[in-house]
Design a protein around this motif. Structure first.
Motif, PDB file in Angstrom:
ATOM      1  N   ALA A   1       0.977  -1.166  -0.032  1.00 62.10           N
ATOM      2  CA  ALA A   1      -0.010  -0.126   0.167  1.00 62.10           C
ATOM      3  C   ALA A   1       1.100   1.272  -0.046  1.00 62.10           C
ATOM      4  CB  ALA A   1      -0.951   0.195   0.981  1.00 62.10           C
TER       5      ALA A   1
ATOM      6  N   ASN B   1       2.616   1.694  -3.666  1.00 62.66           N
ATOM      7  CA  ASN B   1       2.173   1.486  -4.481  1.00 62.66           C
ATOM      8  C   ASN B   1       1.513   3.105  -4.214  1.00 62.66           C
ATOM      9  OD1 ASN B   1       2.607  -0.126  -5.578  1.00 62.66           O
ATOM     10  ND2 ASN B   1       1.357  -1.912  -4.772  1.00 62.66           N
ATOM     11  N   ARG B   2       1.488   3.360  -3.325  1.00 62.09           N
ATOM     12  CA  ARG B   2       0.638   5.278  -2.349  1.00 62.09           C
ATOM     13  C   ARG B   2      -0.523   4.545  -3.178  1.00 62.09           C
ATOM     14  NH1 ARG B   2       4.595   9.125  -4.840  1.00 62.09           N
ATOM     15  NH2 ARG B   2       6.676   9.149  -2.630  1.00 62.09           N
ATOM     16  N   LYS B   3      -1.704   3.605  -2.722  1.00 54.96           N
ATOM     17  CA  LYS B   3      -2.791   3.480  -2.896  1.00 54.96           C
ATOM     18  C   LYS B   3      -3.070   2.709  -1.220  1.00 54.96           C
ATOM     19  CE  LYS B   3      -5.999   0.518  -5.516  1.00 54.96           C
ATOM     20  NZ  LYS B   3      -5.755  -0.506  -7.223  1.00 54.96           N
TER      21      LYS B   3
ATOM     22  N   THR C   1      -6.944   2.006   0.308  1.00 57.42           N
ATOM     23  CA  THR C   1      -7.597   1.900  -0.041  1.00 57.42           C
ATOM     24  C   THR C   1      -9.016   1.914   1.264  1.00 57.42           C
ATOM     25  OG1 THR C   1      -7.823  -0.903   0.660  1.00 57.42           O
ATOM     26  CG2 THR C   1      -7.248   0.256  -2.129  1.00 57.42           C
TER      27      THR C   1
ATOM     28  N   ASP D   1      -8.077  -1.190   3.576  1.00 58.22           N
ATOM     29  CA  ASP D   1      -6.743  -0.703   4.591  1.00 58.22           C
ATOM     30  C   ASP D   1      -7.141  -0.208   5.304  1.00 58.22           C
ATOM     31  OD1 ASP D   1      -4.944  -2.571   2.629  1.00 58.22           O
ATOM     32  OD2 ASP D   1      -5.157  -0.392   1.421  1.00 58.22           O
TER      33      ASP D   1
END
Length: 527
Positions: A367, A370-372, A374, A377
């Motif tokens: 996370a 990928n700088r994602k 959600t 998360d």
């Protein structure tokens, strides 16, 4: 999914009944003490402050050999091999003596053993008690046990709702959560006896559901009001339910931070502070009713002592004890803490936990890389924080208990069951991360395998427990001994029928769940 959920509830109820009928009277944690409070509430409306346990309960303890000595132990404690003397046929040697006791023996108090907990669970239980008021003590005990089983089934339904929030698109994983909860053997054991744990767990799961709603939908007045009602009901069930307050506060604070609603923050703060002040009021109250809710160690808290070297030593000791003692208790220790399942089961579970922790760490690594981050998360983070806060507050409370009494209270695994749905969710998320890494698009296979494994673990545990009480050399001997000191409705062939229906319903559940996963495998790989 509605059909699967109905099948799950039916299978879970039958499994609960299997545990109820195979667990002898007074073999749940302190069941005789909790039942004494139920009896007091039903018979006289309150719990006496001195002698509060009836001659009826006392005699049953003597007959069933669970009467404790001055050290708090009985013949089963530390002796998993111990069995009482059974008669021939379906009736115990002194079973009819219990059935023929006069009603006056229910209010003939002879000793002080009844719990003096908050009254909510015991008031509900007294309703079921009174329905069978004309029956023997065995009938009334099993009536209350059945009520506990119904509360447990309600908790499974709440777990299903939580699963739908955490996995809104991954329906298979959403269903896996309540299924793992339904067949976790120690949880079933701690939720089907005469004890308030089952109501505490249900209410805490409901608070957790409200928290997740707040984090996904937003901070709304109705959620806060429902949270306040649940926490109030929880405090009327167990004093320690106040631990839910900071967990609700965390979810409210996140929603406020996310949407920058200053007014909502003010409202949430006022409501949460009001709840916190309840205990302060209880500490200074002197009436017998209010004294139910007092947590004496709170009055001894000194903030400066939290920075002393002694607490560091205590934390080191507590962590070691948690790993060596509390964790096995969490997964199953029975028969007055004397009986465990074969150690291979704990070894497998420990390795699964380690894999899950690695999976959670990997999920966070990906996370951040990928700088994602959600919404799932975010919910995972909340569940982890809630679990850590609950554990930390328990440690602080026990630290001051040690300072007062010079010995630790001791953490049984069931003390952490209020957050069992959170624990199962975290465990599943971690395992699925590893499954996605190794199995790729076949990661969905893990869900039915986990469900089948938990059901097998449930039956291994139930067989281990049952065989420690009854002879298993042949079926007739088992049925005869398992029928003794039980209500008429669960004697003889009725036992076989319930066990058979339970096994069949669980097989059907696994087969239908597996069939469902084959139709919707893609839902298991979406992130």
């Amino acid at each position: 999914m509605n059909g699967l959920l109905k099948l799950l509830i039916a299978a879970a109820l039958l499994n609960s009944l299997s545990w109820i009928i195979l667990t002898p009277v007074w073999q749940y944690p302190d069941e005789q003490a909790h039942f004494s409070q139920v009896q007091d509430m039903a018979e006289i409306g309150y719990v006496p402050t001195s002698l509060n346990t009836s001659q009826e309960v006392s005699l049953s303890e003597q007959i069933l050999e669970t009467e404790r000595n001055n050290l708090g132990n009985n013949k089963f404690t530390y002796h998993p091999e111990y069995k009482i003397n059974y008669g021939n046929g379906w009736y115990g040697p002194r079973e009819r003596e219990l059935a023929q006791l006069q009603e006056s023996e229910r209010t003939n108090f002879v000793k002080n053993e009844a719990t003096q907990n908050p009254p909510f669970y015991y008031t509900l239980a007294s309703i079921f008690y009174n329905i069978f008021d004309g029956g023997s003590i065995l009938n009334r005990v099993y009536a209350v046990r059945f009520m506990s089983a119904l509360l447990f089934v309600a908790n499974i339904y709440v777990a299903a709702k939580i699963g739908n929030i955490v996995f809104p698109k991954e329906k298979i994983l959403a269903f896996t959560i309540p299924t793992l909860v339904a067949f976790k053997p120690m949880l079933v054991h701690a939720s089907t006896g005469v004890l308030p744990d089952t109501l505490t767990n249900l209410l805490f799961s409901a608070v957790l559901l409200v928290c997740l709603k707040i984090m996904t939908v937003g901070l709304k007045t109705k959620f806060l009001l429902i949270g306040i009602v649940l926490i109030t009901a929880g405090v009327f069930t167990r004093q320690q339910f106040l631990l839910a307050v900071p967990i609700l506060a965390i979810s409210a604070a996140f929603s406020v931070w996310k949407k920058k609603k200053v007014l909502s923050l003010t409202i949430a703060s006022i409501l949460i502070i009001a709840i916190c002040l309840l205990e302060a009021g209880y500490r200074f109250a002197s009436t017998p009713f209010i004294s139910y809710f007092r947590i004496p160690e709170l009055s001894l808290i000194k903030v400066e002592s939290l920075a002393s070297e002694s607490i560091i030593d205590y934390l080191k000791w507590s962590i070691r004890q948690t790993i060596a003692q509390t964790l096995p208790w969490y997964w199953g220790v029975y028969k007055w803490l004397s009986l465990t399942v074969p150690h291979l089961n704990y070894q497998i579970i420990n390795r699964i936990i380690i894999v899950s922790v690695v999976g959670v760490l990997l999920r966070y690594f990906l996370a951040f890389r990928n700088r994602k981050f959600t919404q799932q998360d975010v919910l995972l983070t909340f569940l982890i924080i809630a679990s850590l806060v609950y554990f930390a507050l328990f440690l602080v409370w026990d630290y001051f208990f040690v300072q007062t009494h010079n010995f630790p209270f001791g953490f049984q695994g069931r003390y952490f069951f209020p957050l069992v749905v959170a624990h199962i969710t975290i465990l599943l998320l971690g395992l699925m991360e590893i499954a996605r890494l190794i199995l790729k698009d076949r990661a969905w296979l893990l869900a039915p395998l986990l469900v089948a494994a938990m059901i097998i673990f449930n039956w291994v545990s139930l067989f281990t427990v049952a065989s420690s009480y009854y002879g298993t050399s042949n079926l007739n001997l088992f049925i005869d001994q398992a029928s003794q000191y039980k209500p008429e409705i669960v004697k003889g062939n009725a036992i076989l029928l319930i066990l058979l229906l339970s096994i069949v319903s669980q097989i059907i559940l696994v087969l239908n769940f597996s069939k469902f996963t084959l139709k919707h495998p893609k839902w298991q790989t979406e992130r």
